[in-house]
Enzyme design. Sequence first.
Site, PDB file in Angstrom:
ATOM      1  N   TYR A 159      -6.816   1.025   0.978  1.00  0.00           N
ATOM      2  CA  TYR A 159      -6.423  -0.395   0.917  1.00  0.00           C
ATOM      3  C   TYR A 159      -7.379  -1.236   1.756  1.00  0.00           C
ATOM      4  O   TYR A 159      -7.861  -2.283   1.321  1.00  0.00           O
ATOM      5  CB  TYR A 159      -4.987  -0.529   1.422  1.00  0.00           C
ATOM      6  CG  TYR A 159      -4.398  -1.924   1.322  1.00  0.00           C
ATOM      7  CD1 TYR A 159      -3.761  -2.347   0.158  1.00  0.00           C
ATOM      8  CD2 TYR A 159      -4.453  -2.811   2.403  1.00  0.00           C
ATOM      9  CE1 TYR A 159      -3.206  -3.611   0.062  1.00  0.00           C
ATOM     10  CE2 TYR A 159      -3.902  -4.076   2.317  1.00  0.00           C
ATOM     11  CZ  TYR A 159      -3.272  -4.470   1.146  1.00  0.00           C
ATOM     12  OH  TYR A 159      -2.721  -5.742   1.058  1.00  0.00           O
ATOM     13  N   SER A 195      -6.530  -9.856   2.337  1.00  0.00           N
ATOM     14  CA  SER A 195      -5.469  -9.509   3.293  1.00  0.00           C
ATOM     15  C   SER A 195      -6.036  -9.658   4.700  1.00  0.00           C
ATOM     16  O   SER A 195      -7.263  -9.640   4.882  1.00  0.00           O
ATOM     17  CB  SER A 195      -5.048  -8.051   3.064  1.00  0.00           C
ATOM     18  OG  SER A 195      -4.218  -7.578   4.108  1.00  0.00           O
TER      19      SER A 195
HETATM   20  P1  NAD Z   1       3.854  -7.078  -5.378  1.00  0.00           P
HETATM   21  O1  NAD Z   1       4.027  -5.604  -5.539  1.00  0.00           O
HETATM   22  O2  NAD Z   1       5.036  -7.965  -5.525  1.00  0.00           O
HETATM   23  O3  NAD Z   1       2.693  -7.611  -6.334  1.00  0.00           O
HETATM   24  C1  NAD Z   1       1.677  -6.810  -6.842  1.00  0.00           C
HETATM   25  C2  NAD Z   1       1.438  -7.250  -8.258  1.00  0.00           C
HETATM   26  O4  NAD Z   1       0.388  -6.446  -8.810  1.00  0.00           O
HETATM   27  C3  NAD Z   1       2.686  -7.037  -9.136  1.00  0.00           C
HETATM   28  O5  NAD Z   1       2.810  -8.108 -10.038  1.00  0.00           O
HETATM   29  C4  NAD Z   1       2.348  -5.747  -9.863  1.00  0.00           C
HETATM   30  O6  NAD Z   1       3.017  -5.653 -11.118  1.00  0.00           O
HETATM   31  C5  NAD Z   1       0.848  -5.924 -10.043  1.00  0.00           C
HETATM   32  N1  NAD Z   1       0.156  -4.693 -10.360  1.00  0.00           N
HETATM   33  C6  NAD Z   1       0.209  -3.490  -9.746  1.00  0.00           C
HETATM   34  N2  NAD Z   1      -0.544  -2.589 -10.392  1.00  0.00           N
HETATM   35  C7  NAD Z   1      -1.099  -3.238 -11.437  1.00  0.00           C
HETATM   36  C8  NAD Z   1      -1.966  -2.855 -12.489  1.00  0.00           C
HETATM   37  N3  NAD Z   1      -2.403  -1.589 -12.610  1.00  0.00           N
HETATM   38  N4  NAD Z   1      -2.321  -3.783 -13.411  1.00  0.00           N
HETATM   39  C9  NAD Z   1      -1.864  -5.059 -13.334  1.00  0.00           C
HETATM   40  N5  NAD Z   1      -1.025  -5.477 -12.358  1.00  0.00           N
HETATM   41  C10 NAD Z   1      -0.668  -4.574 -11.425  1.00  0.00           C
HETATM   42  O7  NAD Z   1       3.199  -7.275  -3.941  1.00  0.00           O
HETATM   43  P2  NAD Z   1       2.640  -8.587  -3.216  1.00  0.00           P
HETATM   44  O8  NAD Z   1       3.043  -8.427  -1.810  1.00  0.00           O
HETATM   45  O9  NAD Z   1       2.983  -9.822  -3.938  1.00  0.00           O
HETATM   46  O10 NAD Z   1       1.052  -8.346  -3.301  1.00  0.00           O
HETATM   47  C11 NAD Z   1       0.174  -9.144  -4.063  1.00  0.00           C
HETATM   48  C12 NAD Z   1      -1.222  -9.074  -3.466  1.00  0.00           C
HETATM   49  O11 NAD Z   1      -1.175  -9.623  -2.151  1.00  0.00           O
HETATM   50  C13 NAD Z   1      -1.778  -7.659  -3.335  1.00  0.00           C
HETATM   51  O12 NAD Z   1      -3.162  -7.657  -3.643  1.00  0.00           O
HETATM   52  C14 NAD Z   1      -1.548  -7.355  -1.873  1.00  0.00           C
HETATM   53  O13 NAD Z   1      -2.471  -6.415  -1.398  1.00  0.00           O
HETATM   54  C15 NAD Z   1      -1.763  -8.716  -1.256  1.00  0.00           C
HETATM   55  N6  NAD Z   1      -1.168  -8.881   0.078  1.00  0.00           N
HETATM   56  C16 NAD Z   1       0.183  -8.775   0.259  1.00  0.00           C
HETATM   57  C17 NAD Z   1       0.709  -8.945   1.547  1.00  0.00           C
HETATM   58  C18 NAD Z   1       2.204  -8.872   1.838  1.00  0.00           C
HETATM   59  O14 NAD Z   1       2.601  -8.806   3.008  1.00  0.00           O
HETATM   60  N7  NAD Z   1       3.091  -8.903   0.866  1.00  0.00           N
HETATM   61  C19 NAD Z   1      -0.149  -9.197   2.625  1.00  0.00           C
HETATM   62  C20 NAD Z   1      -1.533  -9.295   2.390  1.00  0.00           C
HETATM   63  C21 NAD Z   1      -2.031  -9.139   1.101  1.00  0.00           C
END
Ligand code: NAD
Length: 257
Positions: A152, A139
């Site tokens: 986080y 991130s």
């Molecule tokens: P999201 O909630 O759509 O995706 C998270 C995924 O992780 C989901 O598929 C969820 O089911 C899974 N998950 C959660 N707990 C779990 C567990 N215990 N076991 C297995 N799977 C699990 O959110 P996203 O925005 O797509 O985030 C995905 C990644 O990207 C994360 O690591 C997040 O920190 C990172 N990220 C997101 C953003 C953003 O703005 N959306 C920015 C930077 C980084």
Amino acid sequence: MTLSGKTAVITGSNSGIGLGVAEALAAAGADVVLNSFTDRPEDHALAADLAARHGVKARYIAADMADGAACRDLIAQAGACDILVNNAGIQHVAAIENFPTAMWDRIIAINLSSAFHTTAAALLGMKAKGWGRVINIASAHGLTASPFKSAYIAAKHGVVGLSKTTALEVAGLGITANAICPGYVLTPLVEAQIPDQMQVHGMDRDTVIREVMLLRQPSRQFATVEQIGGTAVYLCSPAADQVTGTTISVDGGWTAL
Ligand code: NAD
């Protein structure tokens, strides 16, 4: 470029960025293994849909990334793991003195330790084949901080460090390890926050996105899951053979500030 013959395991890929990365890798020809902790018909349907549209093999394997043994078992069950994308992640917002210890432990487990366990389980197979890609979804918060997101941010900084160490341990063996550092990405989770933010701030959709949500993202535009997917495909390409142990920001300029 084709990733035909490669198998990609993407943790936390039944929604958002993980699903977008799976889509991009499948479109490039890779077989894909989707994952989350649930085991519903709709999870398996996502894999069937990718297989049908891209003519690749796709499976969904339920495994809880909070559990180290389950992380290692996911890689074992996948059978092959040429491309490992550590994406599963959760968030909790609270001041350090009020941050629930159980939530700190859970975020470190899912956002950081899971990547250690899957990488440990996947490297042997990658070394045997002389080719592999470890792609950690960190991130902008792996490189900078914000208040109230201590677990986080600690986990995401840790993921960046783990990526560098992994890269050094496998340098010259045909395996690379890198972290993609997204800024704000328009995932269903983020989309769902927009109506509340509009109400709280009394602003229309465009204004709340530009002036509230994307205040730290100089482009004032969300990154997309397709852009993160495209970055992952690039890291799997021959052009990225010497790109290792580094971070690639996809953040509209956030970390240039
Ligand atoms: P999201 O909630 O759509 O995706 C998270 C995924 O992780 C989901 O598929 C969820 O089911 C899974 N998950 C959660 N707990 C779990 C567990 N215990 N076991 C297995 N799977 C699990 O959110 P996203 O925005 O797509 O985030 C995905 C990644 O990207 C994360 O690591 C997040 O920190 C990172 N990220 C997101 C953003 C953003 O703005 N959306 C920015 C930077 C980084």
